[in-house]
Design an enzyme around this catalytic site. Structure first.
Site, PDB file in Angstrom:
ATOM      1  CG  ASP A   1      16.777   2.102  -2.184  1.00 37.27           C
ATOM      2  OD1 ASP A   1      16.501   3.215  -1.728  1.00 37.27           O
ATOM      3  OD2 ASP A   1      16.460   1.717  -3.319  1.00 37.27           O
TER       4      ASP A   1
ATOM      5  CG  HIS B   1      17.064   8.541   3.043  1.00 34.66           C
ATOM      6  ND1 HIS B   1      17.952   9.556   3.265  1.00 34.66           N
ATOM      7  CD2 HIS B   1      17.406   7.991   1.858  1.00 34.66           C
ATOM      8  CE1 HIS B   1      18.800   9.615   2.246  1.00 34.66           C
ATOM      9  NE2 HIS B   1      18.485   8.686   1.376  1.00 34.66           N
TER      10      HIS B   1
HETATM   11  P1  GDP Z   1      17.942   4.212   2.340  1.00 32.77           P
HETATM   12  O1  GDP Z   1      17.486   4.866   1.069  1.00 32.77           O
HETATM   13  O2  GDP Z   1      19.357   3.790   2.273  1.00 32.77           O
HETATM   14  O3  GDP Z   1      17.648   5.040   3.557  1.00 32.77           O
HETATM   15  O4  GDP Z   1      17.082   2.883   2.461  1.00 32.77           O
HETATM   16  P2  GDP Z   1      15.483   2.730   2.231  1.00 32.77           P
HETATM   17  O5  GDP Z   1      14.787   3.324   3.393  1.00 32.77           O
HETATM   18  O6  GDP Z   1      15.098   3.209   0.879  1.00 32.77           O
HETATM   19  O7  GDP Z   1      15.353   1.152   2.180  1.00 32.77           O
HETATM   20  C1  GDP Z   1      15.743   0.339   3.230  1.00 32.77           C
HETATM   21  C2  GDP Z   1      14.532  -0.452   3.726  1.00 32.77           C
HETATM   22  O8  GDP Z   1      14.953  -1.493   4.565  1.00 32.77           O
HETATM   23  C3  GDP Z   1      13.580   0.391   4.560  1.00 32.77           C
HETATM   24  O9  GDP Z   1      12.265  -0.059   4.328  1.00 32.77           O
HETATM   25  C4  GDP Z   1      14.006   0.091   5.991  1.00 32.77           C
HETATM   26  O10 GDP Z   1      12.957   0.257   6.929  1.00 32.77           O
HETATM   27  C5  GDP Z   1      14.397  -1.340   5.882  1.00 32.77           C
HETATM   28  N1  GDP Z   1      15.470  -1.783   6.791  1.00 32.77           N
HETATM   29  C6  GDP Z   1      16.557  -1.094   7.229  1.00 32.77           C
HETATM   30  N2  GDP Z   1      17.358  -1.899   7.955  1.00 32.77           N
HETATM   31  C7  GDP Z   1      16.779  -3.121   7.968  1.00 32.77           C
HETATM   32  C8  GDP Z   1      17.147  -4.390   8.506  1.00 32.77           C
HETATM   33  O11 GDP Z   1      18.205  -4.554   9.120  1.00 32.77           O
HETATM   34  N3  GDP Z   1      16.301  -5.433   8.271  1.00 32.77           N
HETATM   35  C9  GDP Z   1      15.140  -5.301   7.575  1.00 32.77           C
HETATM   36  N4  GDP Z   1      14.384  -6.379   7.406  1.00 32.77           N
HETATM   37  N5  GDP Z   1      14.756  -4.120   7.067  1.00 32.77           N
HETATM   38  C10 GDP Z   1      15.572  -3.050   7.231  1.00 32.77           C
HETATM   39  P1  IMO Z   2      18.238   6.482  -1.764  1.00 27.91           P
HETATM   40  O1  IMO Z   2      18.789   7.755  -1.186  1.00 27.91           O
HETATM   41  C1  IMO Z   2      18.074   3.737  -5.141  1.00 27.91           C
HETATM   42  C2  IMO Z   2      18.535   5.506  -9.130  1.00 27.91           C
HETATM   43  C3  IMO Z   2      17.343   5.424 -10.058  1.00 27.91           C
HETATM   44  C4  IMO Z   2      18.058   5.315 -11.399  1.00 27.91           C
HETATM   45  C5  IMO Z   2      19.254   6.242 -11.207  1.00 27.91           C
HETATM   46  C6  IMO Z   2      19.048   7.636 -11.775  1.00 27.91           C
HETATM   47  O2  IMO Z   2      16.876   6.156  -1.311  1.00 27.91           O
HETATM   48  O3  IMO Z   2      19.223   5.379  -1.627  1.00 27.91           O
HETATM   49  P2  IMO Z   2      17.654   9.743 -10.926  1.00 27.91           P
HETATM   50  O4  IMO Z   2      16.196   9.925 -10.681  1.00 27.91           O
HETATM   51  O5  IMO Z   2      18.496   9.998  -9.720  1.00 27.91           O
HETATM   52  O6  IMO Z   2      18.149  10.507 -12.126  1.00 27.91           O
HETATM   53  O7  IMO Z   2      17.828   8.181 -11.310  1.00 27.91           O
HETATM   54  O8  IMO Z   2      19.471   6.332  -9.811  1.00 27.91           O
HETATM   55  N1  IMO Z   2      18.263   6.137  -7.814  1.00 27.91           N
HETATM   56  C7  IMO Z   2      18.168   5.451  -6.676  1.00 27.91           C
HETATM   57  N2  IMO Z   2      18.187   4.117  -6.434  1.00 27.91           N
HETATM   58  N3  IMO Z   2      17.969   4.614  -4.113  1.00 27.91           N
HETATM   59  C8  IMO Z   2      17.979   5.950  -4.321  1.00 27.91           C
HETATM   60  O9  IMO Z   2      18.038   6.838  -3.318  1.00 27.91           O
HETATM   61  C9  IMO Z   2      18.030   6.417  -5.657  1.00 27.91           C
HETATM   62  N4  IMO Z   2      18.026   7.648  -6.219  1.00 27.91           N
HETATM   63  C10 IMO Z   2      18.191   7.455  -7.544  1.00 27.91           C
HETATM   64  O10 IMO Z   2      16.548   4.293  -9.772  1.00 27.91           O
HETATM   65  O11 IMO Z   2      18.551   4.021 -11.562  1.00 27.91           O
HETATM   66 MG    MG Z   3      15.993   4.639  -0.367  1.00 26.94          MG
END
Ligand code: GDP
Ligand code: IMO
Ligand code: MG
Length: 449
Positions: A13, A41
């Protein structure tokens, strides 16, 4: 031409979706190489928010080819839903290709994942409950169903009749759950097969052909370094290899074809699920980060645990991934803070260490040693160059780059595409591995500046 891997440098994340989407502008092909629908994502384009679980973040560019590689595990039900959602928004999915040899998540995987978590009680991992661990376990055990099996009705029927009868024993006898009806599952998956068939190819061949044609390939990691099965905080990890090395195995591309590795890290740290987290903040500041950062899981909606930036983990991620440069995201989330802490080292059993311990039991005993920096207490959301940043924010970034010894190439200050500062070209800028030998072709925020 450049072939680039984007990886998460923390516990997932980090904002990989946003950064991959940005970099996809100059990519011809975007490839997912591991993980499944546990990933979430997020990409924000103007007033639209896209949440992708399996489809690579390049899909929003009409001419970019998107590939789901052999190292992923595919839940067809979720994938088809994702395809439908994109098509409903007039985003073409005709350029999506799916590996024949990726493994398929079946209903029994999901059921077993959730039931096993419940059984673990206080030892639970905190999985997403999406069947990821059991799908990869079957892959290792050599009893998995692959996309190519899904495409062959006779083969699928034969394999599933045997497998579902076997899994039913586990569901009924071990977990007290109702058995699955093999015929119903087979019929449902044959329907999924028909829908996915036009997308299924030998993706290794496709990617390597694209490399031969000198097209730009972007490998999109899911999860993060600390969730890696081999290099993460085992057993609190996922069941695949999100690290850069996983990109070759998970796509069928040789390591000599990779030009560069870009890490993505938040300006602080978050984690979802169980497991040690040395810089975790349980009080008011943790809540503030959670609120300002909207730290709720994209896939499960669970609240993410929040903490200060951990440079021990940062350095570890640089090493394990051979990272060339870093994108720091969510700097804006720190805007209100009077002071900001950074974990510069750990104290473990009275000893100070700058290195991440490979022994998970030692990691659980690590206490953070902090350096406190002044906050900037003004909004950075509108900053578009380093010159626009408050001096304390620039100092904070410099401090991080120096500590973890990698140049910061991108700074993100909000979820949308334009809320970004490109410090140096992340794709064609200097490779970190060459910094020491080639003198100082570095940026303002590099470790050498
Ligand atoms: P990923 O799994 O690595 O792609 O990340 P996620 O999408 O799960 O979580 C990142 C969150 O932060 C999302 O809701 C994005 O829209 C948000 N985000 C990404 N970059 C920024 C930033 O620079 N500032 C803020 N406030 N939010 C961001
Ligand atoms: P993105 O791509 C954050 C975490 C789960 C748990 C561990 C194992 O959005 O960054 P699983 O279901 O994979 O067997 O869970 O991994 N986890 C993540 N945490 N971002 C993710 O994906 C995750 N995918 C799995 O919360 O701790
Ligand atoms: Mg994510």
């Amino acid at each position: 031409m450049a072939n680039v891997i984007v990886i998460g440098a923390q516990w997932g994340d980090e904002g990989k979706g946003k950064i991959t989407d940005l970099l996809s502008r100059s990519a011809d092909v975007v490839v997912r190489y591991q993980g499944g629908v546990n990933a979430g994502h997020t990409i924000v384009v103007q007033d639209q928010t896209f949440k992708l679980h399996l489809i690579p973040s390049g899909i929003l560019y009409p001419d970019t080819e998107c590939i789901i590689g052999c190292g992923t595990v595919i839940d067809p039900q979720v994938l088809i839903k994702e395809l439908d959602q994109l098509e409903a928004l007039n985003i073409s999915t005709r350029n999506l290709l799916i590996s024949e040899t990726a493994h398929v998540t079946m209903p029994y995987h999901r059921l077993i994942d959730q039931a096993a978590e419940e059984r673990r009680g206080t030892h639970k991992i905190g999985t997403t409950g999406r069947g990821i661990g059991p799908t990869y376990a079957d892959k290792s055990e050599r009893t998995g169903i692959r996309i190519l099996d899904l495409m062959d009705a006779k083969e699928l029927r034969e394999q599933l009749q045997w497998t579902i009868n076997y899994k039913n024993v586990i569901l009924e006898k071990l977990y007290n759950l109702s058995p699955l009806d093999p015929e119903a599952v087979i019929e449902q998956y044959l329907e999924y097969a028909d829908r996915l068939r036009p997308h299924v190819v030998d993706t290794s061949l496709k990617i390597n052909d694209a490399i031969q044609q000198r097209r730009n390939i972007l490998f999109e990691g899911a999860q993060g370094t600390l969730l890696d099965l081999d290099h993460g905080t085992y057993p609190y990890v996922t069941s695949s290899n999100p690290v850069a090395g996983g990109a070759c195995v998970g796509t069928g591309v040789g390591p000599t074809m990779i030009d560069r590795v870009i890490g993505v890290a938040k300006a602080y740290t978050t984690r979802v699920g169980e497991g040690p987290f040395p810089t975790e903040l349980n009080g008011k500041i943790g809540e503030l980060l959670c609120d300002r950062g909207a730290e709720f899981g994209t896939t499960t909606g669970r609240q993410r645990r929040c903490g200060w930036f951990d440079a021990v983990i940062g350095r570890y991620a640089v090493r394990i991934n051979g990272m060339d440069c870093l994108a720091i995201t969510k700097l804006d989330v720190l805007d209100e803070l009077e002071e900001i802490k950074v974990c510069v080292a750990y104290e473990i059993d009275g000893q100070r260490s700058k290195d991440f311990p490979s022994n998970a039991r030692h990691f659980a005993r690590c206490r953070p040693i902090y350096k406190t920096l002044p906050g900037w207490q003004q909004s950075t959301a509108q900053c578009r160059s380093l010159d626009d940043l408050p001096r304390q924010a620039l100092d904070y970034l410099k401090f991080l780059a120096e500590l973890i010894e990698v140049p910061i190439a991108i700074v993100s200050l909000g979820a949308s595409r334009d809320q970004t500062i490109i410090v140096e070209d992340p794709i064609h800028g200097p490779k970190r591995a060459l910094l020491h030998t080639n003198g100082m072709p570095t940026s303002v925020l590099s470790a050498e500046a």
